[in-house]
Write an enzyme that holds these catalytic residues in place. Sequence first.
Site, PDB file in Angstrom:
ATOM      1  N   HIS A 124       7.000   4.510  -5.700  1.00 48.10           N
ATOM      2  CA  HIS A 124       5.810   5.217  -6.175  1.00 48.10           C
ATOM      3  C   HIS A 124       4.902   5.618  -5.009  1.00 48.10           C
ATOM      4  O   HIS A 124       4.034   6.464  -5.175  1.00 48.10           O
ATOM      5  CB  HIS A 124       5.029   4.330  -7.148  1.00 48.10           C
ATOM      6  CG  HIS A 124       5.645   4.250  -8.510  1.00 48.10           C
ATOM      7  ND1 HIS A 124       6.862   3.648  -8.749  1.00 48.10           N
ATOM      8  CD2 HIS A 124       5.213   4.717  -9.709  1.00 48.10           C
ATOM      9  CE1 HIS A 124       7.147   3.737 -10.037  1.00 48.10           C
ATOM     10  NE2 HIS A 124       6.162   4.380 -10.647  1.00 48.10           N
ATOM     11  N   SER A 125       5.102   4.998  -3.868  1.00 48.11           N
ATOM     12  CA  SER A 125       4.267   5.261  -2.698  1.00 48.11           C
ATOM     13  C   SER A 125       5.096   5.891  -1.586  1.00 48.11           C
ATOM     14  O   SER A 125       6.125   5.344  -1.186  1.00 48.11           O
ATOM     15  CB  SER A 125       3.641   3.955  -2.198  1.00 48.11           C
ATOM     16  OG  SER A 125       3.117   4.102  -0.902  1.00 48.11           O
TER      17      SER A 125
END
Length: 254
Positions: free
Chosen positions: A10-11
Site C-alpha cells: 500500500h506504500s
Amino acid sequence: MTVGLVIVSHSAQLAAGVVELAAQMARDVVLAPAGGTDDGGIGTSLEKVMSAMGLADTGDGVVVLTDLGSAVMTAESALEFMGSPENMVLADAPLVEGAVAAAVAAQSGATLAVVQKAAETALDPGAAASAKAPGAAQAPGGSQAPCGGQPSDGGPAADKGAGAGHSTGAAVTAVLTLINPMGLHARPAAVLAGELGAMDVDIEINGADGQSVFLLMALGAGEGRELHVSASGPDAQRAVDLVRSKVEEGFGEL
C-alpha cells in the site's frame, strides 16, 4: 536468468524499501516494486502491479508478494487480467521475510516452485525441509537437513580440530572461526544460504540448516565465534570447502 519478484504494498516507500533490502541479498535477481496508488497515495494500483509483473518476467517466472489484504486482491486481479499465466504465482508469505528468502533462493538459480516455497516457509523453520523440489541447479540444494528446533553450538559430528574438513563416514566436518568484525550477519548468511542452496547437500552450521538464511542469521554468531560445520551428500566436500573459503576470507569484509 533467475525468477523475478514483485513486491506489492500500500506504500510506495515500503515496496521500494523491501526491494532495496532484498537486492542486497540477491544482486542478480530482478525485483520490481508496485507500491501506492497512481496519484502517489496510500493504496494499490492494478496498473502498477501489472507493469511490475511485466518488468519482473525474465522468462523463468515471477513470484508476487503482498502486504495487506486488499493488496492480495489487486494482485489476484492483475493475474486474471494477464490471463493467469502459469509462470506467475502469488505467494502466501510475510512481505519482508518472504521477499528476502525468495530473493536468496532465486539468486541460487531455484525454480519458480522452490522460490515460492522459500517465501512461504521463511518464518516456519520446521517446514523449510519441504522447500526443496527437483529443478534449478539440481534442486537448489538436494534434500535439506532437519532443523530439529533451536540451533545449537555444534553437532556431535563436528570436528574438534583446527578447521580442516575431513570425512567421518558419510559426513564431512570442519570447525571454523569467524574473523570478520560483523560475523554472520545478513549478507554473509545470504551468501552462504544462496550458494549452499544450489548444492546437493545436507549441511548444518552450529546445528542450523546451512541453506536457510534466517536460521543462519538467528545463530547470532559474531567475530571470534566457532562454526561447527557438518555436511553429507554428493556435494558435501564442496559445500564445506565453500564455507571454509568464505569464512577465511572474512566474507570479503576485511
